[in-house]
Write an enzyme that holds these catalytic residues in place. Structure first.
Site, PDB file in Angstrom:
ATOM      1  N   TRP A   1       1.920  -7.747  12.841  1.00 42.83           N
ATOM      2  CA  TRP A   1       1.520  -7.563  13.753  1.00 42.83           C
ATOM      3  C   TRP A   1      -0.107  -6.945  14.493  1.00 42.83           C
ATOM      4  O   TRP A   1       0.036  -6.222  14.133  1.00 42.83           O
ATOM      5  CB  TRP A   1       2.905  -6.698  15.120  1.00 42.83           C
TER       6      TRP A   1
ATOM      7  N   TYR B   1      -1.096   0.869  14.214  1.00 43.85           N
ATOM      8  CA  TYR B   1      -1.461  -0.239  13.648  1.00 43.85           C
ATOM      9  C   TYR B   1      -0.916   0.150  12.575  1.00 43.85           C
ATOM     10  O   TYR B   1       0.156  -0.936  11.372  1.00 43.85           O
ATOM     11  CB  TYR B   1      -2.820   0.399  13.157  1.00 43.85           C
ATOM     12  N   HIS B   2      -0.258   1.654  12.137  1.00 47.51           N
ATOM     13  CA  HIS B   2       0.885   1.298  10.977  1.00 47.51           C
ATOM     14  C   HIS B   2       2.184   2.300  11.297  1.00 47.51           C
ATOM     15  O   HIS B   2       1.348   3.064  12.109  1.00 47.51           O
ATOM     16  CB  HIS B   2      -0.032   2.240   9.791  1.00 47.51           C
TER      17      HIS B   2
ATOM     18  N   THR C   1      -3.770  -7.629   2.333  1.00 47.16           N
ATOM     19  CA  THR C   1      -3.011  -8.142   1.135  1.00 47.16           C
ATOM     20  C   THR C   1      -1.084  -8.935   1.380  1.00 47.16           C
ATOM     21  O   THR C   1      -0.751  -9.403   0.736  1.00 47.16           O
ATOM     22  CB  THR C   1      -2.062  -5.923   0.675  1.00 47.16           C
ATOM     23  N   GLY C   2      -1.395  -8.631   3.002  1.00 47.63           N
ATOM     24  CA  GLY C   2      -0.134  -9.099   3.254  1.00 47.63           C
ATOM     25  C   GLY C   2      -0.102 -10.817   3.331  1.00 47.63           C
ATOM     26  O   GLY C   2       1.070 -10.906   2.797  1.00 47.63           O
TER      27      GLY C   2
ATOM     28  N   HIS D   1     -11.644  -8.569   7.305  1.00 45.70           N
ATOM     29  CA  HIS D   1     -10.103  -9.525   7.232  1.00 45.70           C
ATOM     30  C   HIS D   1     -10.002  -9.789   9.039  1.00 45.70           C
ATOM     31  O   HIS D   1     -11.173  -9.743  10.176  1.00 45.70           O
ATOM     32  CB  HIS D   1      -9.048  -9.081   7.521  1.00 45.70           C
TER      33      HIS D   1
ATOM     34  N   ASN E   1       0.835  -1.016   0.295  1.00 42.54           N
ATOM     35  CA  ASN E   1       0.335  -0.014  -0.405  1.00 42.54           C
ATOM     36  C   ASN E   1       1.163   0.992   0.129  1.00 42.54           C
ATOM     37  O   ASN E   1       0.182   2.136   0.318  1.00 42.54           O
ATOM     38  CB  ASN E   1      -1.330  -0.173   0.879  1.00 42.54           C
TER      39      ASN E   1
HETATM   40  N1  CTP Z   1      -0.581  -6.168   8.959  1.00 47.45           N
HETATM   41  C1  CTP Z   1      -0.318  -6.697  10.118  1.00 47.45           C
HETATM   42  N2  CTP Z   1      -0.662  -5.921  10.816  1.00 47.45           N
HETATM   43  C2  CTP Z   1      -0.725  -4.461  11.032  1.00 47.45           C
HETATM   44  C3  CTP Z   1      -0.909  -3.816  10.659  1.00 47.45           C
HETATM   45  C4  CTP Z   1      -0.480  -4.491   8.457  1.00 47.45           C
HETATM   46  O1  CTP Z   1       0.002  -7.694   9.836  1.00 47.45           O
HETATM   47  N3  CTP Z   1      -0.665  -4.055  12.637  1.00 47.45           N
HETATM   48  C5  CTP Z   1      -0.364  -6.730   7.673  1.00 47.45           C
HETATM   49  C6  CTP Z   1      -1.335  -7.270   6.945  1.00 47.45           C
HETATM   50  O2  CTP Z   1      -1.239  -8.632   6.153  1.00 47.45           O
HETATM   51  C7  CTP Z   1      -1.489  -6.111   6.118  1.00 47.45           C
HETATM   52  C8  CTP Z   1      -0.230  -5.594   5.788  1.00 47.45           C
HETATM   53  O3  CTP Z   1       0.125  -5.257   6.831  1.00 47.45           O
HETATM   54  O4  CTP Z   1      -2.076  -6.772   4.872  1.00 47.45           O
HETATM   55  C9  CTP Z   1      -0.509  -4.405   4.383  1.00 47.45           C
HETATM   56  O5  CTP Z   1      -0.610  -3.224   5.681  1.00 47.45           O
HETATM   57  P1  CTP Z   1      -2.319  -2.116   5.207  1.00 47.45           P
HETATM   58  O6  CTP Z   1      -1.383  -1.386   4.159  1.00 47.45           O
HETATM   59  O7  CTP Z   1      -2.472  -1.953   6.802  1.00 47.45           O
HETATM   60  O8  CTP Z   1      -3.014  -3.379   4.415  1.00 47.45           O
HETATM   61  P2  CTP Z   1      -4.462  -3.323   5.286  1.00 47.45           P
HETATM   62  O9  CTP Z   1      -4.602  -2.008   5.361  1.00 47.45           O
HETATM   63  O10 CTP Z   1      -4.700  -3.979   6.326  1.00 47.45           O
HETATM   64  O11 CTP Z   1      -5.423  -3.523   3.569  1.00 47.45           O
HETATM   65  P3  CTP Z   1      -5.572  -4.556   3.219  1.00 47.45           P
HETATM   66  O12 CTP Z   1      -7.001  -4.432   3.543  1.00 47.45           O
HETATM   67  O13 CTP Z   1      -5.545  -4.585   2.082  1.00 47.45           O
HETATM   68  O14 CTP Z   1      -4.590  -5.976   4.116  1.00 47.45           O
END
Ligand code: CTP
Length: 319
Positions: free
Chosen positions: A263, A276-277, A242-243, A293, A132
């Site tokens: 995580w 979260y990010h 996505t991961g 998810h 992303n």
């Molecule tokens: N991820 C994770 N723990 C987090 C945030 C993300 O394990 N706290 C992993 C997930 O597998 C996620 C990937 O990192 O798919 C990328 O994060 P992100 O861009 O936040 O994906 P999402 O917003 O969840 O988008 P998507 O619906 O495409 O998965």
């Protein structure tokens, strides 16, 4: 060695609802991990029964023409048309054709990466996948720079680049794309309705400014095929993240797969809050039933595969 499907789901998702699975980061960062080549080859073989990542990574030019109608994967009753721009940016051959790498890193976006110093380690891999369009510049010490493939959900255009409303946002977006020179930009354009215009704006900029990236648009069958693989292995995910999609596809191209930034919990193993990010203030309800998810379940599955040596999860600091 064989994959024991039930071993992937020995505890219910509820078990993990309020606490991280691992109380001990050493588990994921210790040197005791050894790569299980036999198991990883078996997983690749089994995944190939459901999808061929080399093919499903992108729709190819020869298979569509401008104006063709596409039904969204998750909103089957809504349709979109293949635009001229999208058609122009479809690859003629798979961007991953005949590509094989010894060590790949997949970088998730969890705040667990902050202060990890994992940047150099991540960049030392032969192929690095990011999700992303996550920023790297300001965080390179923890997340690295190298990017060979990066995903872009249409919502990213709105969330991270303000729908490109001003020239400044357009410029920022272009800067990010230019920094990816030569990499694959993977855009799941036909998953859910609502992102059509955003994809179009992004594609227009790429064409207008002849940005040197290779665009890819996943096949319409990819998501169901990936979900099918995991369901058959008794992992009841709702919609793969996505991961997880990237891991499933990477098994085709990579020998050893290393995951960073996965995580999905709000506390780290020491009980400290985790964003979260790593790069924004977005909040996420990991276990909400309305979420598309099932991240903690995915994580638990990846943890099992880590213990079996099929992949390596890095959740601690690097050094
Ligand atoms: N991820 C994770 N723990 C987090 C945030 C993300 O394990 N706290 C992993 C997930 O597998 C996620 C990937 O990192 O798919 C990328 O994060 P992100 O861009 O936040 O994906 P999402 O917003 O969840 O988008 P998507 O619906 O495409 O998965």
């Amino acid at each position: 060695v064989h994959v024991n499907p039930t071993a992937l789901t020995t505890a219910s998702a509820d078990t993990y609802r309020h606490r991280p699975i691992y109380n001990n980061t050493a588990k994921h960062s210790s040197n005791s991990w050894t790569f299980n080549k036999t198991l990883s080859h078996l997983i690749r073989k089994n995944i190939l029964r459901f999808l061929d990542p080399e093919r499903d990574i992108s729709i190819l030019k020869g298979t569509l023409k401008p104006g063709d109608i596409i039904h969204y994967v998750f909103d089957r009753h809504s349709t979109t048309n293949i635009s001229e721009n999208l058609y122009r940016l479809l690859p003629t051959v798979s961007p991953m054709k005949n590509q094989h790498y010894r060590r790949c890193a997949i970088v998730g976006n969890s705040g667990i990466l902050l202060n990890s110093s994992c940047g150099p380690e991540i960049d030392s891999h032969d192929f690095v996948i990011r999700c992303n369009l996550a920023p790297v510049e300001e965080y390179f010490q923890d997340v690295g720079w190298r990017t060979n493939l990066v995903t872009m959900n249409p919502s990213v255009v709105q969330r991270a680049f303000q729908d490109l409303v001003t020239n400044e946002w357009k410029e920022r977006f272009l800067r990010r794309l230019r920094s990816l020179s030569g990499s694959v930009l993977w855009i799941p354009a036909f998953m859910a309705k609502g992102g059509e215009e955003r994809v179009e704006w992004a594609l227009r900029l790429i064409l207008l400014h002849t940005v040197d990236i290779r665009t890819a648009f996943p096949s319409l069958r990819l998501l169901h095929a990936v979900r099918g693989y995991w369901l058959t292995n008794n992992v009841h995910i709702k919609r793969p993240t996505t991961g997880l999609l990237m891991y499933t596809m990477a098994t085709r191209f990579c020998e050893e797969i290393h995951l960073y930034g996965f995580w999905p919990f709000s506390l780290d193993p020491q009980g400290k809050p985790v964003k979260y990010h790593y790069y924004d203030t977005l909040k996420y309800e990991y276990t909400s039933s309305s979420s598309p998810h099932t991240m903690p379940l995915e994580f638990r599955t990846l943890s099992t595969l880590h213990r079996q040596g099929a992949l390596r999860l890095h959740t601690g600091v690097c050094g």
